[in-house]
Design a protein around this motif. Structure first.
Motif, short mmCIF file in Angstrom:
data_model
loop_
_atom_site.label_atom_id
_atom_site.label_comp_id
_atom_site.label_asym_id
_atom_site.label_seq_id
_atom_site.Cartn_x
_atom_site.Cartn_y
_atom_site.Cartn_z
N ARG A 66 -86.42 29.30 105.02
CA ARG A 66 -87.05 30.43 105.71
C ARG A 66 -87.14 31.65 104.80
O ARG A 66 -88.10 32.42 104.86
N ALA A 67 -86.12 31.84 103.95
CA ALA A 67 -86.09 33.01 103.09
C ALA A 67 -87.21 33.01 102.06
O ALA A 67 -87.68 34.08 101.64
N VAL A 68 -87.65 31.83 101.64
CA VAL A 68 -88.73 31.75 100.64
C VAL A 68 -90.10 31.71 101.29
O VAL A 68 -91.10 31.50 100.62
N GLY A 69 -90.15 31.91 102.63
CA GLY A 69 -91.43 31.99 103.31
C GLY A 69 -92.00 30.67 103.78
O GLY A 69 -93.22 30.57 103.98
N ALA A 70 -91.17 29.66 103.94
CA ALA A 70 -91.67 28.36 104.41
C ALA A 70 -92.12 28.46 105.86
O ALA A 70 -91.54 29.19 106.67
N THR A 71 -93.16 27.71 106.20
CA THR A 71 -93.64 27.65 107.57
C THR A 71 -92.68 26.81 108.41
O THR A 71 -91.89 26.04 107.87
N PRO A 72 -92.73 26.95 109.74
CA PRO A 72 -91.83 26.15 110.58
C PRO A 72 -91.89 24.64 110.31
O PRO A 72 -90.83 24.00 110.22
N PRO A 73 -93.09 24.03 110.16
CA PRO A 73 -93.08 22.60 109.80
C PRO A 73 -92.42 22.32 108.46
O PRO A 73 -91.73 21.30 108.30
#
Length: 277
Positions: A187-194
């Motif tokens: 999440r910290a690196v900007g990953a999407t929920p999927p």
């Protein structure tokens, strides 16, 4: 100036010893009470179902020995006609397990607290899993036999739907116990929920999911014999046919064939578990 620590007084040591002894006695007393309650409950349940009826159990053992005597030696004269139903049972177990995985993975993701989008969705997914596994596969098989007819199809559908409830429960629990550090990093690196689910959650729980899948496949093969009794195809259909016609020598042969196949399936499942789980 160095400070000299005086040794504890004898009375303090005696008080601590009494405190520890008292807690130990209370702990053992609680354990004894809990174990006694469990034993009493087991004895009551055994009495309720008749396990403590020595006369009835002895008479039953005599009848079992008589039935085994009538079943020996096994009659393998129809062995060639049993290979296809046995293959149907194996195919049924594989197809049912694949169906269970397809159904259970999305429900498990919705039924895990750390991946569910909303508490209402979480409870709905959990209720669905409870519903799927609360109905026995034999009852589901009867429904599908009435809907789509005899054969391996209703058996595969029944086993797959029932297995989805149990497999989904194990999957959801594995997902809930996933380490939060990789999830937070994704999440910290900007990953999407999927992407978080794929790289942060599923990558951790794949070994547990593989282990549950292999175990369920082994179970589904054994269960395929049971659903065959109600017309869902497979070797179970041949077994019930021999039982209904009192051909006990053929019943013994079919049971030995099932035992040998279960042994092979369990061995192959153990190999897959060591390889992938």
């Amino acid at each position: 100036m160095n400070r000299v620590l005086s040794p504890p007084a004898a009375g303090d040591e005696h008080d601590r010893f009494d405190s520890v002894s008292r807690r130990t006695r209370v702990g053992w007393g609680r354990v004894f009470g809990e174990v006694s309650a469990v034993i009493i409950l087991i004895v009551l349940c055994a009495y309720a179902v008749g396990l403590l009826d020595a006369g009835r159990m002895a008479a039953g053992m005599v009848d079992i020995v008589d039935l085994l005597t009538q079943s020996w030696p096994p009659d393998f004269t129809d062995l060639d006609s049993w290979w296809h139903p046995l293959w149907d049972s194996l195919s049924m177990s594989v197809a049912a397990t694949a169906l269970a995985i397809l159904l259970s993975v999305p429900i498990a993701l919705l039924g895990a607290r750390n991946t569910s989008p909303h508490p209402a969705v979480y409870w709905a997914a959990r209720m669905m899993l409870n519903t799927l596994r609360s109905v026995p596969e034999l009852i589901i098989a009867i429904v599908f036999v009435a809907a789509v007819g005899f054969g391996a199809l209703p058996g595969a559908l029944a086993l797959g739907i029932h297995s989805a409830g149990m497999v989904g429960k194990f999957f959801a629990e594995a997902i809930e116990h996933a380490d939060q550090a990789p999830i937070e990093a994704a999440r910290a690196v900007g990953a999407t929920p999927p992407q978080v689910i794929l790289h942060g959650v599923l990558s951790q729980v794949l070994p547990q999911m593989a282990d549950v899948t292999i175990y369920r496949w082994e179970y589904n093969f054994r269960a395929s014999v049971v659903v065959g009794v109600v017309g869902a195809g497979g070797i179970g259909f041949e077994l019930i046919a021999a039982l209904r016609t009192l051909q006990y020598h053929k019943v013994a042969a079919i049971l030995l064939l099932i035992l040998a196949t279960v042994t092979v399936v369990d061995g192959f499942g153990g190999f897959l578990r060591r390889r992938f789980a």
